[in-house]
Enzyme design. Structure first.
Site, PDB file in Angstrom:
ATOM      1  N   HIS A  40      -5.934   1.895   1.087  1.00 25.20           N
ATOM      2  CA  HIS A  40      -6.697   1.446  -0.085  1.00 25.20           C
ATOM      3  C   HIS A  40      -5.807   0.672  -1.038  1.00 25.20           C
ATOM      4  O   HIS A  40      -4.584   0.767  -0.988  1.00 25.20           O
ATOM      5  CB  HIS A  40      -7.383   2.605  -0.826  1.00 25.20           C
ATOM      6  N   HIS A  98      -1.726   0.521  -7.536  1.00 26.43           N
ATOM      7  CA  HIS A  98      -0.900   0.801  -6.362  1.00 26.43           C
ATOM      8  C   HIS A  98      -1.643   0.385  -5.102  1.00 26.43           C
ATOM      9  O   HIS A  98      -2.848   0.143  -5.129  1.00 26.43           O
ATOM     10  CB  HIS A  98      -0.485   2.273  -6.284  1.00 26.43           C
ATOM     11  N   GLU A 114       1.921   3.926  -2.307  1.00 22.19           N
ATOM     12  CA  GLU A 114       1.557   5.279  -1.889  1.00 22.19           C
ATOM     13  C   GLU A 114       1.582   5.310  -0.366  1.00 22.19           C
ATOM     14  O   GLU A 114       1.086   4.378   0.282  1.00 22.19           O
ATOM     15  CB  GLU A 114       0.137   5.606  -2.404  1.00 22.19           C
TER      16      GLU A 114
END
Ligand code: CO
Length: 137
Positions: free
Chosen positions: A10, A82, A133
């Site tokens: 994502h 992020h 991440e």
């Protein structure tokens, strides 16, 4: 060495107004947009935008000490917060990164992330100004 990171899981975008951002993705971009979800353990409210090949997560602050509050102070219109890459083995990924001098945020141990899977965050100064991440899938 074989590839460590896999799919783009994502892209997370911090937004000052979650309902307005959800409406923009739904109505202007014609995306499939889910309902707002409170994630108090992570200090955010989230709307998931489902794309054919990945997701966009619209994040707004929830409660005290939200990880996106300071970001929105610096970026009041919102911005990319992020990006999340998938890894098969997060402990092996962490060890490889640390051995190469990368800094892991927090205590360096994987935490259970917003999707119920182990995640780590890498210091943006080590990755071209991008907060990364890693999520074990
Ligand atoms: Co994320």
């Amino acid at each position: 060495m074989h590839a460590m990171i896999g799919r783009l899981n994502h892209v997370a975008i911090a937004v000052p107004d979650l309902a307005a951002a959800a409406a923009l993705y739904r109505d202007s971009l014609g995306a499939r947009v889910g309902p707002p979800l409170a994630q108090p353990d992570h200090g955010v409210s989230v709307v998931f935008v489902e794309l054919p090949n990945t997701k966009v997560e619209l994040l707004s602050p929830l409660g005290e000490n939200s990880p996106v509050a300071a970001f929105l102070e610096r970026n009041p219109a919102g911005g990319i917060h992020h990006i999340c890459y998938e890894v098969a083995d997060i402990a092996a990924a962490r060890d490889r990164l640390v051995a190469r001098g990368a800094r892991i945020l927090g205590d360096g141990e994987p935490k259970i992330g917003a999707h119920g899977k182990p995640v780590l965050f890498l210091h943006p100064k080590d990755f071209n100004g991008t907060l990364i991440e890693l999520e074990q899938v």
